[in-house]
Design an enzyme around this catalytic site. Structure first.
Site, PDB file in Angstrom:
ATOM      1  N   TYR A 155      22.004 -11.619  11.219  1.00  0.00           N
ATOM      2  CA  TYR A 155      22.744 -12.666  11.942  1.00  0.00           C
ATOM      3  C   TYR A 155      24.224 -12.447  11.695  1.00  0.00           C
ATOM      4  CZ  TYR A 155      19.597 -15.896  14.178  1.00  0.00           C
ATOM      5  OH  TYR A 155      18.721 -16.460  15.050  1.00  0.00           O
ATOM      6  N   ARG A 158      21.441  -2.277  27.740  1.00  0.00           N
ATOM      7  CA  ARG A 158      21.400  -3.465  28.592  1.00  0.00           C
ATOM      8  C   ARG A 158      22.236  -4.567  27.929  1.00  0.00           C
ATOM      9  NH1 ARG A 158      18.484  -4.522  32.848  1.00  0.00           N
ATOM     10  NH2 ARG A 158      17.849  -2.359  32.737  1.00  0.00           N
ATOM     11  N   LYS A 182      24.670  -0.115  33.841  1.00  0.00           N
ATOM     12  CA  LYS A 182      24.480   0.453  35.184  1.00  0.00           C
ATOM     13  C   LYS A 182      25.218   1.793  35.248  1.00  0.00           C
ATOM     14  CE  LYS A 182      23.592  -4.041  37.327  1.00  0.00           C
ATOM     15  NZ  LYS A 182      24.070  -5.197  36.565  1.00  0.00           N
ATOM     16  N   ASP A 187      33.836  -9.209  38.908  1.00  0.00           N
ATOM     17  CA  ASP A 187      32.567  -8.859  38.256  1.00  0.00           C
ATOM     18  C   ASP A 187      32.254  -7.422  38.668  1.00  0.00           C
ATOM     19  OD1 ASP A 187      29.941  -8.371  37.573  1.00  0.00           O
ATOM     20  OD2 ASP A 187      29.216 -10.361  38.121  1.00  0.00           O
ATOM     21  N   GLU A 204      26.786 -14.494  13.517  1.00  0.00           N
ATOM     22  CA  GLU A 204      27.500 -15.480  14.351  1.00  0.00           C
ATOM     23  C   GLU A 204      28.969 -15.524  13.957  1.00  0.00           C
ATOM     24  OE1 GLU A 204      24.398 -18.293  13.518  1.00  0.00           O
ATOM     25  OE2 GLU A 204      24.555 -19.065  15.570  1.00  0.00           O
ATOM     26  N   THR A 225      28.269  -5.722  33.299  1.00  0.00           N
ATOM     27  CA  THR A 225      27.157  -5.291  32.453  1.00  0.00           C
ATOM     28  C   THR A 225      27.549  -3.941  31.876  1.00  0.00           C
ATOM     29  OG1 THR A 225      26.105  -4.223  34.345  1.00  0.00           O
ATOM     30  CG2 THR A 225      25.366  -6.460  33.799  1.00  0.00           C
TER      31      THR A 225
END
Ligand code: DSN
Length: 433
Positions: free
Chosen positions: A70, A251, A245, A216, A72, A242
């Protein structure tokens, strides 16, 4: 695990072989599924415009020790101990992203492109704010305002559309709509638009109506990073994308900006605004992918993607298909099937081609009279085939294979024959390993 446990067409790197060996012993059910998927990817031609094949380095960074933590918060300001190497890798990913896109700020934590848009909208807009965007039916993305999506639920969405005749962006018409609706945010950047985006023209419209411009660039990120498509900087206030691609990374999502005040807001809206613990194994893989994209070889790769798309587009036109907007400037094209065969649907074409080992997605064309699950079109893209090393002549051959299947209306004998030709082509162009 030895390679005989996959089909002879699949050549795996040593870490992938070890993974399958481990799973064979511990979980044969999952081992079998993963092996089948490796085989599917190795022996089919992937033409889905938003997909790609990552390098073994990117893939194995995703399956690394970084998944166990973790983290955060952000580097130097975490809510958990033990984050020293997570700080290092996130800093490295951020630095490489900034260099790649030539901007001052990067947040590498968004889990996906949609998550990046959630955080960016929250940073830029109050609930109920007005967004001007291209609807999904014309090539936009669901996170740009589709009713059932968070974007259509929490914001007031106004559409702009493509010119009915050219099927391209009409900047004068977009400006006129902007003047009427006075948006808080304008979105440019699409999922199924094959032409170059004029980011400067969008910024002029945004400035005139005092709106934020969000680009975007999920689809074209690799082309932008390599200079093959113009950059949204310095025009866009905020850029989302993203990483999987044309950028050929894991991903995931990414938010960029050159504006310090926006950067601060975006960081707060990613964490704690919309996400908890970041996926540190994915962030490690993003760092690897950004490192790959900074090499001269990546620029050559992206140029080849576009050259291949041009060759595929021309060849399909020669076979009697119509390309929406008349062609392509980037990695994808929208194919209107009707001039080739008035009864042919995107759904049938997708299913028949899959039988022959050619993987595509049905896609609505502008003003498509058919439903989204049927459609009159296909969206085809060349990033994955270019990763395998196919060049222009090979893409012309792929157009021929596609036409053989569709011309025969998916006849099983023809599909089986094409399947063999596809296997042979895949053997000539093995996946990176
Ligand atoms: N679903 C993606 C695509 O295929 O374009 C966009 O997120």
């Amino acid at each position: 695990m030895t390679s005989h446990m996959t089909s002879p067409d699949v050549s795996l790197d040593s870490m992938s072989r070890q993974l399958l060996e481990l799973l064979e012993a511990q979980d044969p059910d999952v081992a079998r599924i993963l092996r089948d998927e490796a085989d599917r990817q190795a022996t089919t031609l992937e033409l889905i415009a938003s997909e790609n094949h990552v390098s073994p380095a990117v893939m194995h960074a995703m399956g690394s020790w970084m998944t166990n933590k973790y983290a955060e918060g952000y580097p130097g300001k975490r809510y958990y101990g033990g984050c020293v190497f997570h700080d290092e890798v996130e800093d490295l990913a951020r630095e490489r992203a900034r260099k790649l896109f030539g901007c001052g700020f990067a947040n590498v934590q968004p889990h996906s492109g949609a998550s990046a848009n959630i955080a960016a909208f929250m940073a830029m807009l109050a609930p109920g704010g007005t967004i001007l965007s291209l609807p999904i039916k014309s090539g936009g993305h669901l996170s740009h305002g589709l009713k059932p999506n968070f974007s259509g639920t929490f914001y007031n969405i106004v559409d702009y559309d493509l010119d009915a005749e050219t099927e391209q962006l009409d900047y004068d018409a977009i400006a006129a709509t902007a003047r009427e609706c006075n948006p808080d945010l304008i979105i440019c950047g699409y999922s199924a638009y094959s032409r170059t985006i004029d980011f400067a023209a969008f910024r002029a419209i945004a400035d005139e109506v005092d709106a934020i411009l969000l680009a975007d660039i999920a689809h074209i990120a690799g082309l932008v990073a390599s200079g093959v498509h113009p950059s949204p900087f310095p025009h866009a206030h905020v850029v989302t994308t993203t990483t999987h691609k044309t950028l050929r990374g894991p991903r995931g999502g990414l938010i960029l900006s050159d504006d310090e005040a926006i950067a601060k807001k975006v960081d707060r809206k990613v964490f704690p605004g919309s996400q908890g613990g970041p996926l540190m194994h994915i962030i490690a893989a993003k760092a690897v992918a950004f490192g790959e994209a900074l090499t001269p070889a990546f620029k050559t790769y992206c140029r080849q993607i576009v050259a291949n798309a041009g060759a595929l587009a021309d060849a399909l036109t020669g076979h009697g298909y119509r390309l929406c907007s008349g062609g392509t400037d980037n990695h994808l094209m929208l194919v209107d099937l009707r001039p080739r065969d008035a009864d042919l649907t995107g759904a049938d074409a997708e299913a028949w081609l899959e039988t022959a080992g050619i993987v595509v997605n049905k896609n609505g064309i502008p003003n498509d009279p058919r439903k989204p699950m049927v459609t009159s079109g296909l969206r085809l893209g060349t990033p994955a085939l270019t990763t395998r090393g196919l060049k222009e002549d090979d893409l012309r051959a792929v157009a021929g294979l596609i036409d053989r299947v569709l011309d025969a209306s998916g006849d099983p004998g023809v599909c089986a024959a094409v399947r063999e030709d596809v296997r042979a082509m895949c053997r000539r162009f093995p996946l990176p390993h």
